[in-house]
Design a protein around this motif. Structure first.
Motif, PDB file in Angstrom:
ATOM      1  N   VAL A  64       0.835  -1.204   0.000  1.00 41.30           N
ATOM      2  CA  VAL A  64       0.000   0.000   0.000  1.00 41.30           C
ATOM      3  C   VAL A  64       0.871   1.255   0.000  1.00 41.30           C
ATOM      4  N   THR A  65       1.931   1.263   0.797  1.00 40.26           N
ATOM      5  CA  THR A  65       2.805   2.431   0.859  1.00 40.26           C
ATOM      6  C   THR A  65       3.470   2.692  -0.482  1.00 40.26           C
ATOM      7  N   TYR A  66       3.982   1.657  -1.123  1.00 35.40           N
ATOM      8  CA  TYR A  66       4.599   1.819  -2.444  1.00 35.40           C
ATOM      9  C   TYR A  66       3.570   2.289  -3.462  1.00 35.40           C
ATOM     10  N   SER A  67       2.389   1.711  -3.409  1.00 32.53           N
ATOM     11  CA  SER A  67       1.348   2.082  -4.368  1.00 32.53           C
ATOM     12  C   SER A  67       0.934   3.538  -4.195  1.00 32.53           C
ATOM     13  N   LEU A  68       0.735   3.968  -2.965  1.00 36.35           N
ATOM     14  CA  LEU A  68       0.363   5.361  -2.702  1.00 36.35           C
ATOM     15  C   LEU A  68       1.489   6.316  -3.093  1.00 36.35           C
ATOM     16  N   SER A  69       2.719   5.900  -2.885  1.00 31.40           N
ATOM     17  CA  SER A  69       3.857   6.738  -3.291  1.00 31.40           C
ATOM     18  C   SER A  69       3.872   6.918  -4.804  1.00 31.40           C
ATOM     19  N   PHE A  70       3.659   5.831  -5.526  1.00 26.10           N
ATOM     20  CA  PHE A  70       3.625   5.929  -6.986  1.00 26.10           C
ATOM     21  C   PHE A  70       2.492   6.839  -7.438  1.00 26.10           C
ATOM     22  N   MET A  71       1.306   6.661  -6.862  1.00 23.69           N
ATOM     23  CA  MET A  71       0.157   7.474  -7.276  1.00 23.69           C
ATOM     24  C   MET A  71       0.384   8.951  -6.953  1.00 23.69           C
ATOM     25  N   SER A  72       1.048   9.229  -5.841  1.00 29.04           N
ATOM     26  CA  SER A  72       1.360  10.623  -5.500  1.00 29.04           C
ATOM     27  C   SER A  72       2.338  11.222  -6.508  1.00 29.04           C
ATOM     28  N   LEU A  73       3.366  10.472  -6.837  1.00 24.76           N
ATOM     29  CA  LEU A  73       4.327  10.955  -7.832  1.00 24.76           C
ATOM     30  C   LEU A  73       3.671  11.117  -9.197  1.00 24.76           C
ATOM     31  N   LEU A  74       2.773  10.217  -9.550  1.00 27.24           N
ATOM     32  CA  LEU A  74       2.042  10.327 -10.814  1.00 27.24           C
ATOM     33  C   LEU A  74       1.199  11.597 -10.828  1.00 27.24           C
ATOM     34  N   ALA A  75       0.515  11.887  -9.728  1.00 26.53           N
ATOM     35  CA  ALA A  75      -0.300  13.099  -9.657  1.00 26.53           C
ATOM     36  C   ALA A  75       0.564  14.349  -9.822  1.00 26.53           C
ATOM     37  N   VAL A  76       1.724  14.368  -9.191  1.00 22.50           N
ATOM     38  CA  VAL A  76       2.636  15.511  -9.329  1.00 22.50           C
ATOM     39  C   VAL A  76       3.104  15.635 -10.775  1.00 22.50           C
ATOM     40  N   ALA A  77       3.516  14.520 -11.376  1.00 25.88           N
ATOM     41  CA  ALA A  77       4.002  14.543 -12.764  1.00 25.88           C
ATOM     42  C   ALA A  77       2.901  15.002 -13.722  1.00 25.88           C
ATOM     43  N   LEU A  78       1.690  14.485 -13.544  1.00 24.73           N
ATOM     44  CA  LEU A  78       0.590  14.892 -14.422  1.00 24.73           C
ATOM     45  C   LEU A  78       0.232  16.360 -14.245  1.00 24.73           C
ATOM     46  N   THR A  79       0.325  16.857 -13.020  1.00 25.69           N
ATOM     47  CA  THR A  79       0.065  18.270 -12.764  1.00 25.69           C
ATOM     48  C   THR A  79       1.099  19.136 -13.487  1.00 25.69           C
ATOM     49  N   LEU A  80       2.362  18.737 -13.404  1.00 20.32           N
ATOM     50  CA  LEU A  80       3.418  19.494 -14.078  1.00 20.32           C
ATOM     51  C   LEU A  80       3.280  19.411 -15.603  1.00 20.32           C
ATOM     52  N   ILE A  81       2.945  18.229 -16.115  1.00 19.87           N
ATOM     53  CA  ILE A  81       2.757  18.056 -17.558  1.00 19.87           C
ATOM     54  C   ILE A  81       1.581  18.893 -18.040  1.00 19.87           C
ATOM     55  N   ASN A  82       0.516  18.891 -17.261  1.00 18.98           N
ATOM     56  CA  ASN A  82      -0.669  19.687 -17.610  1.00 18.98           C
ATOM     57  C   ASN A  82      -0.353  21.183 -17.548  1.00 18.98           C
ATOM     58  N   ALA A  83       0.433  21.594 -16.565  1.00 21.55           N
ATOM     59  CA  ALA A  83       0.811  23.008 -16.449  1.00 21.55           C
ATOM     60  C   ALA A  83       1.662  23.444 -17.637  1.00 21.55           C
ATOM     61  N   ALA A  84       2.385  22.496 -18.225  1.00 16.12           N
ATOM     62  CA  ALA A  84       3.197  22.804 -19.400  1.00 16.12           C
ATOM     63  C   ALA A  84       2.350  22.873 -20.664  1.00 16.12           C
ATOM     64  N   GLY A  85       1.068  22.527 -20.537  1.00 20.02           N
ATOM     65  CA  GLY A  85       0.163  22.656 -21.669  1.00 20.02           C
ATOM     66  C   GLY A  85      -0.117  21.375 -22.424  1.00 20.02           C
ATOM     67  N   ALA A  86       0.345  20.244 -21.953  1.00 22.59           N
ATOM     68  CA  ALA A  86       0.105  18.974 -22.632  1.00 22.59           C
ATOM     69  C   ALA A  86      -0.910  18.151 -21.843  1.00 22.59           C
ATOM     70  N   PRO A  87      -2.143  18.060 -22.312  1.00 20.76           N
ATOM     71  CA  PRO A  87      -3.141  17.265 -21.586  1.00 20.76           C
ATOM     72  C   PRO A  87      -2.788  15.779 -21.653  1.00 20.76           C
ATOM     73  N   MET A  88      -2.817  15.131 -20.521  1.00 23.98           N
ATOM     74  CA  MET A  88      -2.426  13.725 -20.439  1.00 23.98           C
ATOM     75  C   MET A  88      -3.561  12.877 -19.867  1.00 23.98           C
ATOM     76  N   VAL A  89      -4.760  13.044 -20.359  1.00 29.00           N
ATOM     77  CA  VAL A  89      -5.926  12.348 -19.819  1.00 29.00           C
ATOM     78  C   VAL A  89      -5.790  10.842 -19.991  1.00 29.00           C
ATOM     79  N   ALA A  90      -5.338  10.391 -21.156  1.00 26.20           N
ATOM     80  CA  ALA A  90      -5.203   8.955 -21.403  1.00 26.20           C
ATOM     81  C   ALA A  90      -4.190   8.336 -20.441  1.00 26.20           C
ATOM     82  N   LEU A  91      -3.082   9.022 -20.227  1.00 20.35           N
ATOM     83  CA  LEU A  91      -2.067   8.525 -19.307  1.00 20.35           C
ATOM     84  C   LEU A  91      -2.627   8.459 -17.886  1.00 20.35           C
TER      85      LEU A  91
END
Length: 143
Positions: A64-91
């Motif tokens: 659970v800890t590893y899974s939550l860590s991955f999901m948190s990092l994914l949320a941060v990465a998607l937020t940064l990618i979205n802020a750069a102007g590239a929508p990543m809905v499929a990802l």
């Protein structure tokens, strides 16, 4: 009134009176209590392997800890990618189930069939945990 429950009416009124403050309180409490996702999640993950002598509470906690860590990092990465102007809905939609499947197969040494049905169950578990966490956050913000 919107409800027969006074506390709920007060929360609704506070949301209308100062939505910025309520949003701030929700964000603060979500950050403060995010650790609670681990003890909320572990019993549900245990249900994927009921009465298994092979896996113990520690194994599920690490999973659970590893899974939550991955999901948190994914949320941060998607937020940064979205802020750069590239929508990543499929990802955003496809990566969490894929990661859950791969993590289940690897962490618990499962075959494809065992990992697949547990991935589907884990997706429902994740939604249940998120709902319970949202209720916890809303209750803390309202009080």
């Amino acid at each position: 009134t919107a409800s027969d429950i006074p506390a709920l009416n007060q929360a609704i009124k506070a949301m209308y009176d100062n939505p910025g403050l309520v949003t701030f309180q929700l964000q603060t409490n979500a950050y403060k209590y995010s650790w609670a996702l681990i003890p909320i999640s572990v019993p549900f993950v245990w249900l994927l392997f009921p009465f298994s002598r092979r896996f113990h509470l520690y194994d599920h906690t690490v999973f659970v800890t590893y899974s939550l860590s991955f999901m948190s990092l994914l949320a941060v990465a998607l937020t940064l990618i979205n802020a750069a102007g590239a929508p990543m809905v499929a990802l955003a939609a496809l990566l969490p189930p894929w990661h859950m499947y791969r993590q289940l197969r690897s962490a618990y040494a499962l075959g494809r069939c065992g990992a697949l049905w547990r991935t589907w169950a884990l997706l429902f578990i994740a939604m249940t945990v998120l709902i319970l966490f949202a209720i916890l956050i809303a209750a803390q913000s309202g009080g």
